[in-house]
Design an enzyme around this catalytic site. Structure first.
Site, PDB file in Angstrom:
ATOM      1  N   HIS A  17      62.575 137.188  70.571  1.00  0.00           N
ATOM      2  CA  HIS A  17      62.697 138.487  70.207  1.00  0.00           C
ATOM      3  C   HIS A  17      61.547 138.971  69.672  1.00  0.00           C
ATOM      4  O   HIS A  17      61.247 140.122  69.621  1.00  0.00           O
ATOM      5  CB  HIS A  17      64.018 138.538  69.567  1.00  0.00           C
ATOM      6  CG  HIS A  17      64.619 140.060  69.500  1.00  0.00           C
ATOM      7  ND1 HIS A  17      65.755 140.468  68.660  1.00  0.00           N
ATOM      8  CD2 HIS A  17      64.378 141.037  69.976  1.00  0.00           C
ATOM      9  CE1 HIS A  17      66.026 141.637  68.817  1.00  0.00           C
ATOM     10  NE2 HIS A  17      65.115 142.120  69.814  1.00  0.00           N
ATOM     11  N   ASP A  19      62.951 136.843  64.896  1.00  0.00           N
ATOM     12  CA  ASP A  19      63.835 135.619  65.604  1.00  0.00           C
ATOM     13  C   ASP A  19      63.155 135.281  67.026  1.00  0.00           C
ATOM     14  O   ASP A  19      62.670 136.249  67.704  1.00  0.00           O
ATOM     15  CB  ASP A  19      65.304 135.969  65.687  1.00  0.00           C
ATOM     16  CG  ASP A  19      65.448 137.182  66.522  1.00  0.00           C
ATOM     17  OD1 ASP A  19      65.046 138.299  66.314  1.00  0.00           O
ATOM     18  OD2 ASP A  19      66.445 137.072  67.386  1.00  0.00           O
ATOM     19  N   GLU A  52      71.339 134.070  72.554  1.00  0.00           N
ATOM     20  CA  GLU A  52      71.524 134.092  71.287  1.00  0.00           C
ATOM     21  C   GLU A  52      72.055 132.588  70.735  1.00  0.00           C
ATOM     22  O   GLU A  52      72.897 132.074  71.332  1.00  0.00           O
ATOM     23  CB  GLU A  52      72.545 134.939  70.549  1.00  0.00           C
ATOM     24  CG  GLU A  52      72.260 136.629  70.740  1.00  0.00           C
ATOM     25  CD  GLU A  52      71.463 136.813  69.652  1.00  0.00           C
ATOM     26  OE1 GLU A  52      71.234 136.221  68.745  1.00  0.00           O
ATOM     27  OE2 GLU A  52      71.245 138.421  69.621  1.00  0.00           O
TER      28      GLU A  52
END
Ligand SMILES: [Zn+2]
Length: 269
Positions: A177, A187, A139
């Site tokens: 993703h 994203d 992330e």
């Protein structure tokens, strides 16, 4: 003379407070790992097929841990790294990632690579239908409508390099993703440079110089060969555009796309 130890104690106290902000969730992490370690010692595992096994157990001597084979890149869609760390330590959110990369390039390694993070969710890529079981989730702290920072990208590239070497991850298996879950996820955003990653050996990029597309070329099949789930063509095209043609916000395959896809399908197949 008496005041100094009191001051020191105060500094120590506040220092300890800052240091132990995640003490209780760290404790929970360790407890869960301990339970999984116990599970590894079991034979047969209670949730396995439930067949009638031979009475005399014979364990093989030749095995190792399962390894991640994909890397999925995300943006957090949150406003700070601290907010994301909090999200990933609240049991009710049920989401996590192995790594969080802050704006200043700081990397938080929140979960052992050999354990399963809850980051990919429902989706499909090629024949993979449970991405969490075979991937590392990264992330990047970014709200989705801003550029990624240079320290962040530098940290990311260094991390990807280590992961690729450590687990022998194929070049094609570094995806976003939105590639995994078209329509449901967008994203990392169009600000993310997949070309920069491909130039360093993480994913592929295209070169349409002198590319001649055959008349019978099937662009949708090319998307499928690359890995996209083409059950809903429009959203598969949208994810492809975010990844490879970020400046184009349409969901239509044009002649330039055909050249790109014709070149890419050979690299990904
Ligand atoms: Zn995501």
């Amino acid at each position: 003379m008496k005041r100094i130890p009191a001051l020191l104690l105060l500094v120590f106290f506040f220092g300890a407070c800052v240091h132990n902000k995640y003490a209780s969730t760290n404790k929970s992490y360790k407890k869960q790992v301990k339970n999984y370690a116990k599970l590894l010692r079991e034979y047969p595992v209670k949730d396995s097929a439930g067949l009638q096994y031979a009475d005399n157990w014979v364990g093989t001597t030749n095995f190792s841990m399962r390894r991640p084979n994909f890397v999925i890149i995300h943006h957090t869609a949150q406003d700070s790294c601290e907010q994301t760390l909090r999200t990933f330590t609240l049991p009710r959110t049920a989401v996590s990632a192995h790594y969080v990369i802050c704006e200043d390039g700081t990397v938080h390694h929140m979960l052992n690579d050999l354990l399963r993070a809850h980051h990919a969710g429902l989706g499909k890529w090629g024949s993979v239908s449970d991405m969490n079981s075979c991937s590392i989730g990264i992330e990047i702290d970014n709200n989705g409508s801003e550029p990624f920072t240079e320290p962040q990208m530098n940290s990311l590239l260094e991390l990807l390099d280590r992961l690729k070497k450590a687990y022998n991850i194929p070049q094609a298996n570094f995806i976003g993703h939105m590639d995994w879950a078209p329509g449901r996820k967008v994203d990392p955003s169009r600000y993310f440079s997949w070309q920069t990653l491909a130039e360093k050996g993480f994913g592929f990029w295209f070169d349409t110089t002198n590319v001649e597309v055959p008349v019978d070329f099937n662009a949708l099949q090319a998307l499928r060969i690359i890995g996209y789930n083409i059950n809903k063509p429009e959203i598969a095209i949208q994810s492809y555009k975010i990844h490879f043609v970020p400046q184009d916000t349409t969901r239509i395959i044009n002649d330039a796309d055909k050249k790109i896809l014709f070149d890419l399908e050979k690299k990904y197949q």
